[in-house]
Design an enzyme around this catalytic site. Structure first.
Site, PDB file in Angstrom:
ATOM      1  N   THR A 419      -4.061  -0.691   7.916  1.00  0.00           N
ATOM      2  CA  THR A 419      -3.063  -1.722   7.681  1.00  0.00           C
ATOM      3  C   THR A 419      -1.855  -1.570   8.585  1.00  0.00           C
ATOM      4  O   THR A 419      -1.684  -0.586   9.277  1.00  0.00           O
ATOM      5  CB  THR A 419      -2.527  -1.781   6.241  1.00  0.00           C
ATOM      6  OG1 THR A 419      -2.150  -0.498   5.839  1.00  0.00           O
ATOM      7  CG2 THR A 419      -3.557  -2.274   5.288  1.00  0.00           C
ATOM      8  N   SER A 491      -7.823  -4.167  -2.931  1.00  0.00           N
ATOM      9  CA  SER A 491      -6.962  -3.625  -1.886  1.00  0.00           C
ATOM     10  C   SER A 491      -5.907  -2.715  -2.496  1.00  0.00           C
ATOM     11  O   SER A 491      -5.652  -2.758  -3.709  1.00  0.00           O
ATOM     12  CB  SER A 491      -6.275  -4.778  -1.136  1.00  0.00           C
ATOM     13  OG  SER A 491      -5.304  -4.296  -0.243  1.00  0.00           O
TER      14      SER A 491
END
Length: 608
Positions: A419, A491
């Site tokens: 990320t 997530s």
């Protein structure tokens, strides 16, 4: 910006490997074995640290993972754009200069404060419609290892980033959409200098070299990564960005770009089920932000499922609050004390047990007791907090909020990865916290040129491996986060906006990369700044720590031998590891704003 010398650190102590992860560890090798034992996987290797000063601004600020991306956002704000406009420009540049972490081929969660209300925009990837719960099962019926599943078409989910940004811009953008893509197009055409971090990460990568698009872009004919300072141009990405600038999301989800994505996924040596129809059918979602009060003064707003970030983060913080007996001195010589780390990691075990049991795409899995907020119920967390004793529980079991029926098997531990995070506040006080991802470093290692026939392109995600690779537990019950067609994988991304309950004003935008460790990185920053009174940069600089309902994990070199020995005396299995956070945050001050960037990566803050 001059980067610090590369510092490679080895683990100083082997972890006890869980038998349930044996197959994963064999395939993944020693470094990944350590990660899996702790329930963590670093999305990107450590590449050294560089002290960051913290940045005071008066009117607005942009915090992101690369100076070129920050500059793009700054230009948009100076041109009269708002926080969302700037975030779009930043993200498009990150797709070029930080390809290992995020980009057009991935997804994102966006928290947006428009001055009146908080919005939660879901650009998470979705499973192809031909995907089944058995997608990652081998012929013998056992699940693949993550190492086996990541590289290739099987791991590619339908990207959501472009559609989500375009939809949010239609409602909340200020400057014209094409204007926001200009900085990234310019850099892709004219080139940018490869940073020390990107070079180092390319040096440790093998599968990327074999991709017919990515290999020639990032490596020379001898397979050596392009050197630091090399001027890297990406004409294919520039052309794709121009198509998106002209046609909006249709420039990505239809026509030659969509056709090329599907062709490369289905034509890979390890093909996946993604089709052009999956791309055409993708839709971003607006979700109800999940907000909770903390320490009486603060209102903390984050992303609801399919993200586990906000739920798990607030379970940890509110369990500590419910415990009501914080150590008298939570800090010793500027670092968390043994007693406080014990309480924090025990609360983490409880929260991560609930995460493994319950959290998945809410369109497919019902919340316990019909409401995700049941996991944050004060009475429930008080009950959970009472389970914390003088000695470590080592591993917690899930609770039953409101006596919820348990109809799923808990998900077994498996690595989660990457990320990038962006925090922005504009001159009108509107704000963005956005975390975006392609999952593992360099995603599936498949690059699409968008059908342009030009050199370069953008990398495709491997977000399918954020689903449980095993569709069911040992008891035969289905795992909530199993693969299903059209489903969004769970997530850990935790883009967070904090408000002062006294006046309702925005107090902070914060987030981080780092797989499940994101939750601990954001928690650390909130606690350090809002509970312990540190300035934001000091809070970000604190050594990292946490537990994922397994060993207690401490940042390599962050704590002394006395802390490690003290935790072991309390029954903790302690593992030191390179917890490579990439926090970016902006906090309101009496004079304006104060921004912080993580010393562990290349990010900066810029504003006026």
């Amino acid at each position: 910006m001059t980067a610090a010398p590369v510092r490679l650190v080895r683990l100083v102590r082997p972890a006890v490997l869980a038998a349930a992860l044996a197959q994963l560890l064999i395939a993944a090798g020693p470094a990944r074995a350590q990660e899996a034992a702790a329930g963590i996987a670093m999305p990107e290797a450590a590449t050294g640290q560089q002290a960051k000063p913290g940045w005071a601004t008066r009117h607005f600020a942009v915090a992101a993972a690369n100076p070129l991306a920050v500059e793009a956002g700054y230009r948009i704000l100076k041109a009269g754009g708002n926080a969302l406009d700037a975030a779009i420009a930043v993200q498009m540049v990150l797709a070029l200069v930080e390809p290992q972490s995020s980009g057009l081929g991935g997804g994102a969660f966006l928290m947006l404060w428009d001055g009146k209300a908080v919005q939660a925009w879901d650009g998470r990837e979705t499973a192809p419609m031909a995907a089944t719960p058995q997608l990652f099962l081998r012929p013998d019926g056992k699940p693949m290892t993550v190492g086996q599943a990541v590289v290739g078409g099987l791991s590619v989910a339908t990207p959501g980033l472009v559609a989500m940004l375009a939809a949010a811009h239609r409602e909340q953008g200020k400057l014209p959409w094409p204007r926001l893509l200009e900085p990234a197009i310019e850099l892709a055409e004219q080139g940018f200098r490869i940073s020390p971090r990107l070079h180092q990460l390319l040096s440790g990568e093998e599968a990327l070299k074999r991709d017919p698009q990515a290999g020639p872009l990032y490596y020379d004919e001898q397979g050596r990564p392009r050197p630091v300072g090399h001027l890297l141009k990406n004409p294919a990405l520039a052309a794709v960005l121009r198509a998106i600038a002209e046609r909006g999301a249709d420039g990505f989800y239809a026509g030659p770009v969509a056709a090329d994505i599907a062709r490369r996924v289905r034509g890979h040596a390890r093909p996946g089920p993604l089709t052009e129809a999956d791309l055409a059918a993708y839709r971003p979602r607006r979700r109800e932000p999940l907000c909770a009060d903390w320490l009486e003064r603060w209102r903390v707003c984050g992303f609801p499922p399919p993200s586990s970030g906000q739920l798990t983060l607030m379970q940890i913080l509110k369990t500590l609050e419910a415990r009501g007996q914080a150590p008298a001195a939570p800090l010793v010589e500027g670092k968390p004390s043994i007693a406080w780390l014990h309480l924090y990691t025990e609360a983490s075990r409880l929260a991560f047990a609930d995460r493994a049991q319950y959290v998945a795409d809410p369109d497919f899995v019902a919340a316990p007791a019909g409401d995700w907020k049941s996991l944050l119920d004060a009475a429930y967390l008080k009950q959970r907090a009472a389970l914390i004793g003088a000695q470590s529980m080592k591993a917690a079991s899930a609770g039953q909020p409101a006596k919820a029926l348990i109809s799923h098997a808990p998900q077994a531990a498996q690595p989660e990865y990457g990320t990038s995070h962006i925090s922005i506040v504009d001159a009108e006080g509107r704000a963005v916290a956005m975390t975006s991802s392609i999952e593992a470093g360099f995603g599936s290692r498949i690059m699409s040129d968008g059908g342009t026939g030009l050199a370069g392109g953008f990398l495709l995600n491997n977000e399918m491996t954020d689903f449980s690779l095993a569709p069911s537990g040992a008891d035969g019950k289905p795992v909530a986060n199993r693969v299903e067609p059209g489903k969004r994988p769970r997530s850990s991304m935790s883009p967070t906006l904090v408000f002062d309950r006294r006046d309702g004003r925005l107090a902070m935008s914060v987030g981080a990369p780092g797989g499940p460790a994101i939750i601990h990185y954001v928690a650390k920053t909130l606690i350090g700044s809002l509970a312990w009174g540190m300035n934001l940069q000091q809070a970000v600089d604190l050594p990292n720590f946490g537990s994922f309902n397994g060993p207690t994990v401490l940042e390599q070199g962050g704590f002394g031998p006395a802390t490690i020995a003290g935790l072991r005396a309390l029954g903790h299995e302690v593992l030191e590891y390179e917890l490579v956070s990439g926090l970016h945050a902006i906090q309101r001050t009496p004079g304006g704003w104060f921004g912080a960037a993580d010393p562990r990566r290349e990010g900066i803050v810029k504003g006026d």
